[in-house]
Design a protein around this motif. Structure first.
Motif, short mmCIF file in Angstrom:
data_model
loop_
_atom_site.label_atom_id
_atom_site.label_comp_id
_atom_site.label_asym_id
_atom_site.label_seq_id
_atom_site.Cartn_x
_atom_site.Cartn_y
_atom_site.Cartn_z
N VAL A 87 0.81 -1.22 0.00
CA VAL A 87 0.00 0.00 0.00
C VAL A 87 0.84 1.27 0.00
O VAL A 87 0.29 2.38 -0.09
CB VAL A 87 -0.98 0.03 1.19
CG1 VAL A 87 -1.82 -1.24 1.24
CG2 VAL A 87 -0.26 0.24 2.51
N LYS A 88 2.14 1.11 0.10
CA LYS A 88 3.02 2.27 0.18
C LYS A 88 2.85 3.14 -1.05
O LYS A 88 2.83 2.65 -2.18
CB LYS A 88 4.46 1.79 0.32
CG LYS A 88 5.40 2.79 0.94
CD LYS A 88 6.74 2.12 1.25
CE LYS A 88 6.63 1.08 2.34
NZ LYS A 88 7.93 0.48 2.70
N GLY A 89 2.72 4.44 -0.83
CA GLY A 89 2.53 5.38 -1.93
C GLY A 89 1.09 5.57 -2.34
O GLY A 89 0.78 6.49 -3.11
N ARG A 90 0.20 4.71 -1.85
CA ARG A 90 -1.23 4.82 -2.20
C ARG A 90 -2.09 5.17 -0.99
O ARG A 90 -3.10 5.85 -1.13
CB ARG A 90 -1.73 3.51 -2.81
CG ARG A 90 -0.99 3.10 -4.07
CD ARG A 90 -1.65 1.90 -4.74
NE ARG A 90 -1.62 0.72 -3.90
CZ ARG A 90 -2.71 0.06 -3.49
NH1 ARG A 90 -3.90 0.48 -3.85
NH2 ARG A 90 -2.58 -1.03 -2.74
N PHE A 91 -1.70 4.66 0.17
CA PHE A 91 -2.48 4.87 1.39
C PHE A 91 -1.74 5.86 2.30
O PHE A 91 -0.50 5.88 2.33
CB PHE A 91 -2.66 3.56 2.16
CG PHE A 91 -3.57 2.57 1.51
CD1 PHE A 91 -4.02 2.71 0.21
CD2 PHE A 91 -4.00 1.45 2.22
CE1 PHE A 91 -4.86 1.78 -0.38
CE2 PHE A 91 -4.84 0.51 1.65
CZ PHE A 91 -5.27 0.68 0.34
N THR A 92 -2.52 6.63 3.06
CA THR A 92 -1.94 7.57 4.02
C THR A 92 -2.72 7.48 5.33
O THR A 92 -3.95 7.59 5.33
CB THR A 92 -2.00 9.01 3.49
OG1 THR A 92 -1.32 9.10 2.25
CG2 THR A 92 -1.34 9.96 4.49
N ILE A 93 -2.00 7.30 6.42
CA ILE A 93 -2.62 7.26 7.74
C ILE A 93 -2.33 8.57 8.46
O ILE A 93 -1.25 9.15 8.32
CB ILE A 93 -2.11 6.06 8.56
CG1 ILE A 93 -2.92 5.91 9.86
CG2 ILE A 93 -0.62 6.15 8.84
CD1 ILE A 93 -2.61 4.63 10.63
N SER A 94 -3.31 9.04 9.21
CA SER A 94 -3.14 10.25 10.01
C SER A 94 -3.97 10.11 11.28
O SER A 94 -4.88 9.27 11.34
CB SER A 94 -3.55 11.49 9.22
OG SER A 94 -4.91 11.43 8.83
N ARG A 95 -3.66 10.93 12.27
CA ARG A 95 -4.41 10.88 13.52
C ARG A 95 -4.58 12.29 14.07
O ARG A 95 -3.77 13.17 13.82
CB ARG A 95 -3.73 9.98 14.54
CG ARG A 95 -2.41 10.48 15.05
CD ARG A 95 -1.73 9.43 15.94
NE ARG A 95 -2.47 9.17 17.17
CZ ARG A 95 -2.25 8.10 17.94
NH1 ARG A 95 -1.35 7.21 17.59
NH2 ARG A 95 -2.95 7.95 19.06
N ASP A 96 -5.64 12.45 14.86
CA ASP A 96 -5.90 13.69 15.56
C ASP A 96 -6.14 13.34 17.02
O ASP A 96 -7.23 12.86 17.38
CB ASP A 96 -7.13 14.40 14.95
CG ASP A 96 -7.36 15.78 15.55
OD1 ASP A 96 -6.93 16.02 16.69
OD2 ASP A 96 -7.98 16.60 14.88
N ASN A 97 -5.14 13.54 17.85
CA ASN A 97 -5.25 13.13 19.25
C ASN A 97 -6.25 14.00 20.02
O ASN A 97 -6.77 13.57 21.05
CB ASN A 97 -3.88 13.18 19.92
CG ASN A 97 -3.00 12.02 19.48
OD1 ASN A 97 -3.47 11.05 18.88
ND2 ASN A 97 -1.71 12.13 19.75
#
Length: 124
Positions: free
Chosen positions: A64-74
């Protein structure tokens, strides 16, 4: 205790995009590494991506590298998985996970809490 609720799954054509969200309840969200796993029919659950407690480091499976992006808002106790350029082989149930463990343990599939999962289907 941490409860995780995923949303945003659905049906999309090859090359399309989806955005998965995971809302966490309970305190101390920021103490957990947050991750996404997936399980396709007839296959074992596999690691997809993870994000460090403070959000400064991210990890991705090669597929998934280059296609998926993970992010978070604590501040909002949420983690988001943006999935672009989707392929039929991305079809699976996607699970949000919260882990107070090392990243190595998470790579092995270990977690402290799991969501119920959300279905992602990519049509060819």
């Amino acid at each position: 205790q941490v409860q995780l609720v995923e949303s945003g799954g659905g049906l999309v054509q090859t090359g399309g995009s989806l955005r998965l969200s995971c809302a966490a309840s309970g305190r101390s969200f920021s103490q957990y590494v947050m991750a996404w796993f997936r399980q396709a029919p007839g296959k074992e659950r596999e690691f997809v991506t993870a994000i460090a407690r403070g959000g400064g480091f991210t990890y991705y499976a090669d597929s998934v590298k280059g296609r998926f992006t993970i992010s978070r808002d604590n501040a909002k106790n949420t983690v988001v998985l943006q999935m672009n350029s989707l392929k039929p082989e991305d079809t699976a149930v996607y699970y949000c996970a919260a882990a107070d463990r090392t990243i190595a343990a998470i790579f092995r599939g270990e977690s402290d809490y799991w969501g119920q999962g959300t279905q992602v289907t990519v049509s060819s």
